[in-house]
Motif scaffolding. Structure first.
Motif, PDB file in Angstrom:
ATOM      1  N   SER A 106      28.271  47.815  45.925  1.00 38.06           N
ATOM      2  CA  SER A 106      28.707  47.808  44.529  1.00 38.06           C
ATOM      3  C   SER A 106      30.217  47.991  44.463  1.00 38.06           C
ATOM      4  O   SER A 106      30.800  48.695  45.292  1.00 38.06           O
ATOM      5  N   ILE A 107      30.842  47.398  43.443  1.00 35.89           N
ATOM      6  CA  ILE A 107      32.288  47.520  43.279  1.00 35.89           C
ATOM      7  C   ILE A 107      32.680  48.885  42.743  1.00 35.89           C
ATOM      8  O   ILE A 107      33.838  49.257  42.786  1.00 35.89           O
ATOM      9  N   SER A 108      31.708  49.650  42.237  1.00 36.51           N
ATOM     10  CA  SER A 108      32.046  51.008  41.805  1.00 36.51           C
ATOM     11  C   SER A 108      30.924  51.980  42.093  1.00 36.51           C
ATOM     12  O   SER A 108      29.838  51.889  41.533  1.00 36.51           O
ATOM     13  N   GLY A 166      33.315  54.168  37.740  1.00 41.79           N
ATOM     14  CA  GLY A 166      33.033  53.405  36.529  1.00 41.79           C
ATOM     15  C   GLY A 166      33.824  52.112  36.463  1.00 41.79           C
ATOM     16  O   GLY A 166      34.653  51.813  37.321  1.00 41.79           O
ATOM     17  N   ILE A 167      33.556  51.345  35.424  1.00 42.23           N
ATOM     18  CA  ILE A 167      34.168  50.031  35.235  1.00 42.23           C
ATOM     19  C   ILE A 167      35.399  50.140  34.331  1.00 42.23           C
ATOM     20  O   ILE A 167      36.470  49.642  34.680  1.00 42.23           O
ATOM     21  N   LEU A 186      33.045  42.870  36.882  1.00 40.96           N
ATOM     22  CA  LEU A 186      31.656  43.300  36.696  1.00 40.96           C
ATOM     23  C   LEU A 186      30.674  42.131  36.794  1.00 40.96           C
ATOM     24  O   LEU A 186      29.624  42.226  37.435  1.00 40.96           O
ATOM     25  N   GLU A 202      29.483  41.179  40.194  1.00 39.99           N
ATOM     26  CA  GLU A 202      28.436  41.992  40.798  1.00 39.99           C
ATOM     27  C   GLU A 202      27.084  41.802  40.134  1.00 39.99           C
ATOM     28  O   GLU A 202      26.084  41.577  40.807  1.00 39.99           O
ATOM     29  N   VAL A 203      27.025  41.922  38.814  1.00 39.67           N
ATOM     30  CA  VAL A 203      25.711  41.979  38.165  1.00 39.67           C
ATOM     31  C   VAL A 203      25.200  40.614  37.725  1.00 39.67           C
ATOM     32  O   VAL A 203      24.000  40.459  37.470  1.00 39.67           O
ATOM     33  N   ALA A 234      22.524  39.674  33.557  1.00 38.82           N
ATOM     34  CA  ALA A 234      22.439  41.133  33.420  1.00 38.82           C
ATOM     35  C   ALA A 234      23.561  41.636  32.520  1.00 38.82           C
ATOM     36  O   ALA A 234      23.372  42.551  31.708  1.00 38.82           O
ATOM     37  N   ILE A 278      34.217  48.335  29.915  1.00 38.45           N
ATOM     38  CA  ILE A 278      33.087  47.723  30.629  1.00 38.45           C
ATOM     39  C   ILE A 278      33.082  46.202  30.449  1.00 38.45           C
ATOM     40  O   ILE A 278      33.043  45.459  31.419  1.00 38.45           O
ATOM     41  N   PHE A 279      33.109  45.755  29.202  1.00 34.63           N
ATOM     42  CA  PHE A 279      33.054  44.320  28.924  1.00 34.63           C
ATOM     43  C   PHE A 279      34.456  43.792  28.631  1.00 34.63           C
ATOM     44  O   PHE A 279      35.243  44.461  27.963  1.00 34.63           O
TER      45      PHE A 279
END
Lengths: 460, 460
Positions: free
Chosen positions: A410-412, A416-417, A425, A428-429, A433, A455-456
């Motif tokens: 995982s990148i984190s 957190g992001i 993100l 990765e997901v 997702a 996050i987004f």
């Protein structure tokens, strides 16, 4: 953004004396966290004392559509508490009470502004143990730990913050106050809102009270420091320990760049020029730990350690851990800038990712310092740079992330992001997702007032 | 509902030979789980072999708006896998492979239809340990364990299913296949979809692959059985052990009704007429467990045990656990019907809730049998009844739940809400948290095709 002027008196009435900070100079500390190179000014800072006050603020935010950004101690590493779109910072300095330590049930009830280390010390004085242990435990808050699902040094045996949160009081973005979970170790009554909120980086709800699980304090703790001539040998030792039958409570790997930085920062030669260090620690019944730490020492020697030192007492343990905890501040003395990543891979892949990061550093002519919780595969990779090196560094980051994802990592792991990893993100997901996450965000925060821009990516 | 006739050939094409069950007699086993008195016929049963087939089924369901109900082994206790609105049952009998046991990283990758006990045995043969241990481990599936967030006998030390799920492949109700989590112990990349899916009772997504965390097998396990003259004395002993410094891996309490039922079922007198039994077990390094089990024996004696027996070998341990695992089947021999609840309270309140349940039983003239995972506060309370007693029993349930919530417990520790507790969920979580859960359901399953009628009441 700039808030409507009429809001300030409304907020002052809601929050009472000392509840609103508006003087520009006093706002300055709330512009940043520990993320390098990120800052943004809030319009105002508010200091609630109760969930009801938080709810009132969120109802105002809903009505007037301004961003609200929850903030603990600002020790975050990905920008979670930085008000990138202005608006209000909601700081928990006045909600910092340990409300209850329930010894028979081994639980604690706290407000989000409690410093993690303060809770650890308080419960330790009663023979109890709060395992999550972020490196910043003397400064960071439990509310912040929950927002980021903080990990730390003991996750290899004890798990992360999520594993100790039994219940929460949460104010939803639309102003409702809900309680999640219960004072029990098991609870399957409906969706697991508790663990949806943990790690949601203050984007789904504002935590105003926390029920934490505690453990009995382990009877004994034994610590060992091993030195190696090079990082690859040390990484192989980590991998052997991590797949062995003894589960250490900490297993840290520190490369030569970090060792040199700390030695210069603390002004002492601890390692005699070693190329890598492992710190590992076991806990449990005294009848078991002596044998276990000897076994781990032997594994280190067989794997090629040039020296292995067992701490004889608490003082020696503290000295070893002080070295480890000094890495983050020490790194700032090497170069003016850094890009810090927080990658995690399956533990047995630690030697592979270390080798790969070294290759990437060499290829781009960069200094990349690696250290961290290697026992659980979580390596903090710090690209140290002059501003002119940034374009190369950004390429290196992409290559590191690609390697991590090839290894099913995982990148984190624990930072957190926030804003600093939002661009990665999706990598990765996956798009679908990510879309599911956004549907959840929209369901709970239809007006996007709670910590927007985290996050987004805005453009998504 | 009745499915459009045209769907059957479409499904047969999608799922290949043996992929669709349509003969009424063959559908009958899919009408129920272990929830007393609940049954509903599916229109069809489908047996997918891949995530792509599951996705195809869900896309058809989206297009034609029929319910899809995922099903493991049907050992659930709250109706989770019963097709209460008809439609398709999605059974994982053909997705039951252990795909990989990654020994160096201590992880397993499995399909959802794998029997929990089969995985336990397979990893044990390699010196590894999968701690979650529902009483039905010989029958239940890992997919079902994830849907309900199954707990079991070892949760007091090792936690529940949630704590061992690192990642999932999930088909969303709208047909997208996503992967959550990673092969790592830490991961904070976006919202924790893994743990949102765990315990969501097959209402938010269909799990098609599971990455599980394993532990090293403990070096030694020691078990003891203690008998008491009455349940209240035994409950106090539980409470003393639960708040002590030794963390047992199991701590079970069994009342006289359950003891008598098992003795009659197994046709042996194990207890000499005792009024209550405690079974407790420690694990860890052999240097530690001998002393620990002796200490727990002493705690039982001091708390008033009339006899304490330490298992001398694996055979004696197995006999003790066979007694415990026989309770559920044995109870059916006492009375024709039961209402089984799955309450959980803070561990120190076990004596209080036991006393309260006894009062309630007396007041309503009911036989209520209590047993279960008292170490984590999770008590299975079984109201044994003739049909004519049901109205009184329903009142008793309400009183028990009210007592549990006064003690800050939960109405379901590990069985889930399903249909059988849906009427009570609001009582525990409140209207606003329930509303937040429904917003999440709507966000991920906008057409309400996945296991409709579970967790939430239809009228809500």
């Amino acid at each position: 953004m700039t808030l409507p002027a009429a809001l300030r008196p409304l907020l002052e009435t809601t929050l009472g004396p000392g509840g609103v900070i508006a003087v520009p100079a006093a706002l300055e500390p709330y512009e940043r966290d520990e993320t390098p190179g990120l800052a943004a000014a809030p319009d105002l800072v508010v200091l609630p004392r109760t969930a009801a006050e938080v709810a009132a603020v969120l109802r105002l935010a809903t009505e007037h559509r301004f961003p609200v950004v929850p903030r603990g101690a600002g020790t975050g590493m990905s920008g979670g508490s930085v008000p990138v779109r202005g608006g209000l910072v909601l700081s928990f300095e006045r909600m910092n009470r340990i409300l209850e330590i329930d010894e028979p049930n081994r639980m604690a009830v706290v407000e989000p502004g409690v410093i993690t280390g303060d809770l650890q010390a308080e419960v330790a004085s009663r023979g109890l143990f709060y395992p999550p242990d972020p490196a910043s435990h003397q400064f960071c808050t439990l509310g912040g730990n929950i927002a980021e699902c903080a990990g730390g040094l003991r996750a290899v045996k004890y798990g992360v913050t999520r594993d100790y949160v039994l219940g929460l009081e949460v104010v939803l973005p639309t102003g409702e106050i809900i309680e999640t979970g219960s004072r029990t170790l098991k609870n399957v009554a409906g969706y697991d809102l508790t663990r949806l909120i943990v790690g949601s980086e203050g984007t789904l709800g504002v935590v105003t009270r926390i029920i934490l699980r505690l453990l009995p304090q382990p009877e004994s703790v034994r610590t060992l420091q091993a030195l190696f001539s090079d990082i690859r040998t040390a990484a192989r030792a980590v991998s052997r320990i991590a797949s062995g039958r003894i589960l250490p409570r900490a297993l840290e790997l520190i490369d030569s760049g970090a060792i040199r930085a700390v030695e210069s920062f603390l002004k002492q030669d601890v390692s005699g020029g070693a190329g890598a260090m492992i710190i590992t620690e076991v806990d449990g019944p005294a009848t078991a730990t002596s044998g276990e730490i000897e076994t781990l020492a032997e594994v280190c020697r067989e794997a090629g350690a040039v020296s292995v030192k067992l701490a004889r007492d608490k003082d020696e343990q503290d000295r070893i851990w002080k070295f480890r905890r000094s890495i983050s501040p020490a790194l700032y003395t090497i170069k003016p800038r850094k890009i810090n990543e927080d990658i995690v891979v399956p533990p047995a892949r630690v030697p592979d990712i270390i080798a790969e990061v070294q290759e990437i550093a060499k290829r781009h002519g960069l200094l990349i310092v690696c250290f961290g919780h290697a026992g659980d595969g979580n390596i903090h990779t710090n690209i140290m740079l002059e501003e002119s090196e940034r374009p190369r560094a950004e390429l290196a980051v992409q290559e590191i992330f690609a390697a991590v994802l090839r290894m099913q990592g995982s990148i984190s792991g624990e930072h957190g992001i926030g804003t600093s990893k939002a661009a990665y993100l999706r990598l990765e997901v996956g798009a679908q997702a990510l879309e599911a996450m956004k549907r959840i965000k929209l369901a709970l925060d239809p007006n996007n007032i709670l910590n927007p821009g985290k996050i987004f990516l805005s453009a998504e």
